[in-house]
Design a protein around this motif. Structure first.
Motif, PDB file in Angstrom:
ATOM      1  N   LYS A 141      23.500  15.688 -11.195  1.00 62.94           N
ATOM      2  CA  LYS A 141      23.641  14.263 -11.706  1.00 62.94           C
ATOM      3  C   LYS A 141      22.590  13.285 -11.097  1.00 62.94           C
ATOM      4  O   LYS A 141      22.575  13.210  -9.678  1.00 62.94           O
ATOM      5  N   VAL A 142      21.600  13.018 -11.724  1.00 64.65           N
ATOM      6  CA  VAL A 142      20.160  12.080 -11.238  1.00 64.65           C
ATOM      7  C   VAL A 142      20.148  11.003 -11.862  1.00 64.65           C
ATOM      8  O   VAL A 142      20.173  10.832 -12.947  1.00 64.65           O
ATOM      9  N   VAL A 143      20.502   9.628 -10.997  1.00 63.92           N
ATOM     10  CA  VAL A 143      20.258   8.251 -11.934  1.00 63.92           C
ATOM     11  C   VAL A 143      18.740   7.744 -11.379  1.00 63.92           C
ATOM     12  O   VAL A 143      18.549   7.984  -9.914  1.00 63.92           O
ATOM     13  N   ILE A 144      18.008   7.468 -12.285  1.00 60.76           N
ATOM     14  CA  ILE A 144      16.765   6.679 -12.115  1.00 60.76           C
ATOM     15  C   ILE A 144      17.012   5.184 -12.249  1.00 60.76           C
ATOM     16  O   ILE A 144      17.378   4.757 -13.266  1.00 60.76           O
ATOM     17  N   ASP A 145      16.604   4.499 -11.047  1.00 63.30           N
ATOM     18  CA  ASP A 145      16.756   3.011 -11.114  1.00 63.30           C
ATOM     19  C   ASP A 145      15.239   2.460 -10.795  1.00 63.30           C
ATOM     20  O   ASP A 145      14.164   3.313 -10.766  1.00 63.30           O
ATOM     21  N   ALA A 146      15.492   1.133 -10.704  1.00 62.77           N
ATOM     22  CA  ALA A 146      14.119   0.632 -10.705  1.00 62.77           C
ATOM     23  C   ALA A 146      13.490   0.776  -9.270  1.00 62.77           C
ATOM     24  O   ALA A 146      11.989   1.113  -9.124  1.00 62.77           O
ATOM     25  N   THR A 147      14.223   1.071  -8.242  1.00 63.44           N
ATOM     26  CA  THR A 147      13.522   1.208  -6.989  1.00 63.44           C
ATOM     27  C   THR A 147      13.007   2.877  -6.964  1.00 63.44           C
ATOM     28  O   THR A 147      11.795   3.068  -6.484  1.00 63.44           O
ATOM     29  N   TYR A 148      13.409   3.669  -7.366  1.00 66.80           N
ATOM     30  CA  TYR A 148      13.044   4.905  -7.608  1.00 66.80           C
ATOM     31  C   TYR A 148      11.636   4.922  -8.478  1.00 66.80           C
ATOM     32  O   TYR A 148      10.655   5.407  -8.056  1.00 66.80           O
ATOM     33  N   VAL A 149      11.634   4.174  -9.515  1.00 67.98           N
ATOM     34  CA  VAL A 149      10.384   3.780 -10.276  1.00 67.98           C
ATOM     35  C   VAL A 149       9.046   3.404  -9.372  1.00 67.98           C
ATOM     36  O   VAL A 149       8.003   3.911  -9.454  1.00 67.98           O
ATOM     37  N   ARG A 150       9.700   2.263  -8.655  1.00 70.43           N
ATOM     38  CA  ARG A 150       8.643   1.712  -7.839  1.00 70.43           C
ATOM     39  C   ARG A 150       8.080   2.762  -6.775  1.00 70.43           C
ATOM     40  O   ARG A 150       6.807   2.380  -6.416  1.00 70.43           O
ATOM     41  N   GLN A 151       8.764   3.428  -6.446  1.00 71.29           N
ATOM     42  CA  GLN A 151       8.520   4.457  -5.039  1.00 71.29           C
ATOM     43  C   GLN A 151       7.576   5.335  -5.665  1.00 71.29           C
ATOM     44  O   GLN A 151       6.794   5.813  -4.939  1.00 71.29           O
ATOM     45  N   GLN A 152       7.800   5.931  -6.899  1.00 68.79           N
ATOM     46  CA  GLN A 152       6.821   6.615  -7.581  1.00 68.79           C
ATOM     47  C   GLN A 152       5.557   6.305  -7.845  1.00 68.79           C
ATOM     48  O   GLN A 152       4.474   6.673  -7.871  1.00 68.79           O
ATOM     49  N   LEU A 153       5.557   4.954  -8.283  1.00 67.81           N
ATOM     50  CA  LEU A 153       4.437   4.338  -8.830  1.00 67.81           C
ATOM     51  C   LEU A 153       3.804   3.316  -7.826  1.00 67.81           C
ATOM     52  O   LEU A 153       2.796   2.475  -8.156  1.00 67.81           O
ATOM     53  N   GLY A 154       4.424   2.871  -6.601  1.00 68.47           N
ATOM     54  CA  GLY A 154       4.193   1.540  -6.024  1.00 68.47           C
ATOM     55  C   GLY A 154       2.707   2.008  -5.390  1.00 68.47           C
ATOM     56  O   GLY A 154       1.804   0.899  -5.320  1.00 68.47           O
ATOM     57  N   ASP A 155       2.192   3.060  -4.854  1.00 62.89           N
ATOM     58  CA  ASP A 155       0.830   3.258  -4.230  1.00 62.89           C
ATOM     59  C   ASP A 155      -0.074   2.757  -5.422  1.00 62.89           C
ATOM     60  O   ASP A 155      -1.285   2.633  -5.315  1.00 62.89           O
ATOM     61  N   ILE A 156       0.203   3.594  -6.587  1.00 60.13           N
ATOM     62  CA  ILE A 156      -0.703   3.471  -7.776  1.00 60.13           C
ATOM     63  C   ILE A 156      -1.087   2.122  -8.269  1.00 60.13           C
ATOM     64  O   ILE A 156      -2.224   1.651  -8.365  1.00 60.13           O
ATOM     65  N   MET A 157       0.062   1.287  -8.338  1.00 63.27           N
ATOM     66  CA  MET A 157       0.128   0.021  -8.835  1.00 63.27           C
ATOM     67  C   MET A 157      -0.799  -0.890  -7.916  1.00 63.27           C
ATOM     68  O   MET A 157      -1.177  -2.042  -8.406  1.00 63.27           O
ATOM     69  N   GLN A 158      -0.895  -0.624  -6.571  1.00 66.33           N
ATOM     70  CA  GLN A 158      -1.475  -1.297  -5.556  1.00 66.33           C
ATOM     71  C   GLN A 158      -3.095  -1.226  -5.748  1.00 66.33           C
ATOM     72  O   GLN A 158      -3.810  -2.152  -5.310  1.00 66.33           O
ATOM     73  N   HIS A 159      -3.484   0.064  -6.346  1.00 65.94           N
ATOM     74  CA  HIS A 159      -4.722   0.210  -6.165  1.00 65.94           C
ATOM     75  C   HIS A 159      -5.259   0.370  -7.545  1.00 65.94           C
ATOM     76  O   HIS A 159      -5.186   1.115  -8.436  1.00 65.94           O
ATOM     77  N   ALA A 160      -6.151  -0.857  -8.085  1.00 70.60           N
ATOM     78  CA  ALA A 160      -6.627  -0.746  -9.285  1.00 70.60           C
ATOM     79  C   ALA A 160      -7.278   0.346  -9.908  1.00 70.60           C
ATOM     80  O   ALA A 160      -7.279   0.635 -11.135  1.00 70.60           O
ATOM     81  N   ASP A 161      -8.275   0.889  -8.856  1.00 69.39           N
ATOM     82  CA  ASP A 161      -9.243   1.784  -9.364  1.00 69.39           C
ATOM     83  C   ASP A 161      -8.520   2.804  -9.263  1.00 69.39           C
ATOM     84  O   ASP A 161      -8.905   3.882 -10.287  1.00 69.39           O
ATOM     85  N   LEU A 162      -7.442   3.280  -8.778  1.00 68.72           N
ATOM     86  CA  LEU A 162      -6.670   4.601  -8.688  1.00 68.72           C
ATOM     87  C   LEU A 162      -5.917   4.408 -10.128  1.00 68.72           C
ATOM     88  O   LEU A 162      -5.552   5.517 -10.727  1.00 68.72           O
ATOM     89  N   GLN A 163      -5.333   3.256 -10.138  1.00 69.87           N
ATOM     90  CA  GLN A 163      -4.495   3.229 -11.464  1.00 69.87           C
ATOM     91  C   GLN A 163      -5.126   3.486 -12.674  1.00 69.87           C
ATOM     92  O   GLN A 163      -4.715   4.051 -13.511  1.00 69.87           O
TER      93      GLN A 163
END
Length: 460
Positions: A434-456
């Motif tokens: 059983k795997v639960v996806i929460d907001a923390t997990y989403v931010r972990q997966q996308l955190g670095d990307i969201m901080q870099h506009a060019d990478l995003q």
């Protein structure tokens, strides 16, 4: 076809979020077809469909509305990009090809329906043919690969005489017939004869030659015997192949063609996408010449004309055309006046906001979250998304669309794929199913990307 506009909108709501005005427009257009069928014949031909132009950015539901509408009533449907008619020189492919493709789609639909009607009879005939393949009658040649040899060994010796052989064969055929009915031989291999479609076809390049190529291929196909080849398949696959062959023999193709042409003429729907890309008036040189040329080619199809197809002439007077485009750089008024007049209904679809993205993730019958949950369930993983995770994904999709190109709900595909990439890769080895996806997990997966506009801009 007797669905009320409210019922049509309710059905569309199951798959498409928001865009109430567009749904109302197409529901009214569909209901008007039902109303027209109830008119007297002399007035019926005078009532023409009110074609629609949908205006809005990509990914907000324009194509899905038209596709679901056609599927809802079982109408022949074709999606075609207007730009494909400008691909070669000043004018691309023959615009009449869209009607021919629509007729082909209708023929396929009718053939499926007719096959369903004769399926029971075709299955019985196929089982007889299958029995003859597995256990040929006395005196018939048996293949070295025949299951007969596997099940019963060789035939009786010649000294027993023909009568003994016939009696022996009849008894064994009766045994095999029962086994086939009980589907006990499904995994055995058997040889079946199928048409060989791997030979070189007739390909004619250039403009206006598509129909000529198809007609030549049909004509030569009728004149020359069709090539056949043998395939070694399981009994289960042979049953399917033979059932289809028998069903095709039982179907009257002249009747299929007549029904298909009638459906296209009375119920056909063509979704003409990217119409804004051909908007433009003639300036004497440059790309506008091509754009206006395509508009003038499309005009008679939309106005109503007769197109010759391999199944006979098709009138386009009552085909419903739904055009769509983003119209970022052009306006509907940039279309030539004659074409504008043939699309009297114009509806603007709204860009999607955060709430829309949340609803898209959860409400539709075929929502992305349900799709990913079902995919991972195959691996034995129970996937759950918390409310804050759904809100976070929707917020990121809205933010990225605002900061870059607005691609609507398609943004959710890229974001969800990135969020679940690691889990999808590790799924077969995940412990704790059983795997639960929460907001923390989403931010972990996308955190670095969201901080870099060019990478995003590259990844999302």
């Amino acid at each position: 076809m007797d669905l009320t506009p409210r019922q049509i909108v309710a059905e569309l709501d199951r798959y498409i979020v928001g865009q109430e005005e567009a749904k109302k427009c197409v529901a009214i257009a569909l209901r008007n077809r039902y109303r027209r069928q109830k008119l007297s014949p002399d007035l019926r031909d005078e009532v023409l469909p009110k074609n629609i132009i949908m205006i809005g950015p990509t990914g907000v539901g324009k194509t899905e509305i038209a596709r679901r509408l056609a599927r809802l009533v079982g109408a022949p449907f074709l999606k075609v990009e207007a730009t494909r008619f400008t691909e070669v020189g000043y004018v691309g492919r023959d615009v009449e090809s869209m009607i021919r493709e629509l007729v082909e789609n209708a023929v396929r639909m009718v053939k499926i329906e007719k096959r369903a009607e004769v399926e029971t009879k075709a299955a019985k005939l196929a089982e007889k043919r299958l029995l003859d393949l597995i256990a040929p009658r006395a005196g018939k040649e048996r293949s070295s690969r025949s299951p007969w040899e596997v099940l019963f060994g060789g035939v009786p010796a010649g000294g027993e005489g023909m009568a003994a052989e016939e009696e022996n064969t009849a008894e064994k055929r009766a045994i095999l017939k029962e086994k086939l009915k009980r589907q006990e031989l499904e995994d055995m291999m058997v040889e079946v004869e199928v048409e060989d479609n791997t030979g070189p076809g007739i390909v004619l390049g250039g403009l206006g030659l598509e129909e000529l190529g198809m007609n030549l291929q049909d004509m030569l196909g009728n004149m020359l015997p069709r090539r056949k080849r043998k395939r070694l398949v399981t009994v289960a696959e042979a049953r399917r192949i033979l059932t289809q062959q028998e069903a095709d023999k039982l179907i009257d193709m002249d009747e299929v063609a007549a029904i298909a042409v009638q459906r296209v003429e009375q119920d056909g729907i063509i979704f003409l996408d990217e119409i804004d890309k051909i908007a433009g008036r003639e300036s004497g040189h440059g790309p506008d010449v091509s754009r206006e040329g395509v508009q003038r080619d499309i005009l008679p199809i939309v106005e109503g004309t007769t197109v010759q197809t391999k199944y006979g002439p098709v009138k386009t007077d009552h085909i419903l055309f739904i055009a769509a485009g983003a119209f970022h750089l052009a306006k509907p008024s940039d279309l030539i006046p004659e074409l504008q007049g043939r699309f009297p209904i114009r509806v603007e679809l709204k860009s999607l906001n955060r709430d829309d993205f949340q609803r898209i993730l959860t409400e539709p019958k075929n929502s992305l979250l349900r799709q990913y949950t079902a995919l991972l369930a195959v691996e034995g993983i129970e996937l759950q998304f918390s409310a804050d995770a759904i809100a976070e994904i929707a917020d990121i999709a809205y933010t990225v669309n605002n900061q870059g190109e607005d691609i609507g709900a398609r943004r959710l595909h890229t974001i969800l794929e990135k969020v679940l990439q690691d889990l999808l890769f590790r799924a077969p080895e995940v412990e704790g199913r059983k795997v639960v996806i929460d907001a923390t997990y989403v931010r972990q997966q996308l955190g670095d990307i969201m901080q870099h506009a060019d990478l995003q801009s590259y990844i999302l």
